[in-house]
Scaffold this motif. Structure first.
Motif: not given
Length: 309
Positions: A70-74, A48-53, A43-46
């Motif tokens: 942690e993962t992020s996309i662009s 905009s936070d990076m996605q934890s797994f 779960p993400r708190k916000y």
């Protein structure tokens, strides 16, 4: 000497949205990727936070490697590319990988998509860990990544589920190993080591090669052992199984025709030829839609290196 990062690139015939879903949805991702047994987004708190797994990899004997990341996309719609970056780590003491990072890049190229990944990691256990990683773990890890990419390609292009692909691959490789072992045994034991136990008698009874039976038996034994090795090297080529089926017939038919009494024995040429023929047919059938790691590119192009990708 620093080890090179693992790089894999493959063209896949599907839409961007399909590829994105099958790689970004953990439930789909864990189905095709050999490197992970379970992937769970946390779960993400916000927003905009990076996605934890959290991830797990079963390594057999009831053991598993677990870690977090942690993962992020662009995305860049103007160039038709998307990218997913990630960082991962494992706190388990027996995990060779301490931490690492990498990316997945998706690039539109005509009617196909280019899917590529690059990642690197740090190891535990000092020099021993680096040595093990360089000569064993990293090559296997790279192979598993490339094999998984091609399994994903088959899933998206041919609509064959990853579980079915894995079952077909297991059946194929087991068939190939059994064929190899049978040819090696048949060439070594009854022909090279113990020709007097029966093989030489059968050939002499034919009366076709008077005085040269032993040399011919030995030659056939060497050729059979060689065929066992060739089967492993060319196991993806369907023609190798057709050739073997013909050879089994040529080796069995003269014995059955000229000494049919052998068919009454509990172990006779037919009891060997028919199972081997069945294995050849199984290997032939299961070679279709078999993932191939060497279908993937394993080195970055000079242009990508220059761009820092």
């Amino acid at each position: 000497m620093k080890n090179k990062p693992i790089y894999v690139e493959l063209e896949i015939g599907c839409t961007m949205d399909e590829l994105w879903e099958h790689t970004q949805d953990p439930r789909l991702h864990e189905q095709w990727d050999l490197r992970f047994s379970e992937i769970q987004y946390l779960p993400r708190k916000y927003e905009s936070d990076m996605q934890s797994f959290h991830y797990e990899t079963r390594i057999g004997f009831g053991l598993k490697i677990a870690g977090t990341g942690e993962t992020s996309i662009s995305s860049a719609p103007s160039t038709g590319t998307r990218m997913s970056t990630l960082a991962f780590a494992s706190e388990q003491r027996f995990s060779l990988i301490r931490k690492g990072a990498g990316y997945w890049k998706y690039k539109e190229s005509g009617d196909q998509l280019t899917f590529m990944t690059l990642f690197d990691y740090q190891t535990r256990f000092g020099f021993a860990g680096r040595f093990l990683d360089r000569h064993l773990f990293r090559p296997l890890f790279g192979y598993a990544t490339a094999w998984s990419f091609d399994r994903l390609r088959i899933w998206l292009e041919e609509r064959i589920p990853p579980s079915v692909i894995a079952e077909r691959a297991l059946i194929h490789y087991l068939s190939v190993i059994l064929i190899m072992l049978l040819w090696l045994y048949e060439g070594l034991v009854p022909k090279l080591l113990f020709p007097e136990a029966g093989e030489l008698y059968l050939l002499r009874k034919l009366g076709w090669f008077e005085g040269s039976e032993l040399r011919l038996i030995q030659l056939i034994g060497i050729l059979e052992m060689g065929l066992g090795g060739i089967t492993v090297v060319w196991h993806r080529k369907k023609g190798i199984y057709i050739v073997q089926a013909m050879l089994l017939f040529l080796l069995t038919a003269p014995i059955v025709l000229f000494d049919p009494e052998l068919l009454a024995a509990p172990f006779n040429p037919i009891t060997l030829a028919l199972p081997m023929l069945g294995l050849c047919l199984t290997a032939y059938w299961s070679s279709r839609y078999l993932p191939q790691a060497n279908r993937c590119k394993r080195k970055r192009s000079p242009l990508l290196r220059k761009e820092g990708v």
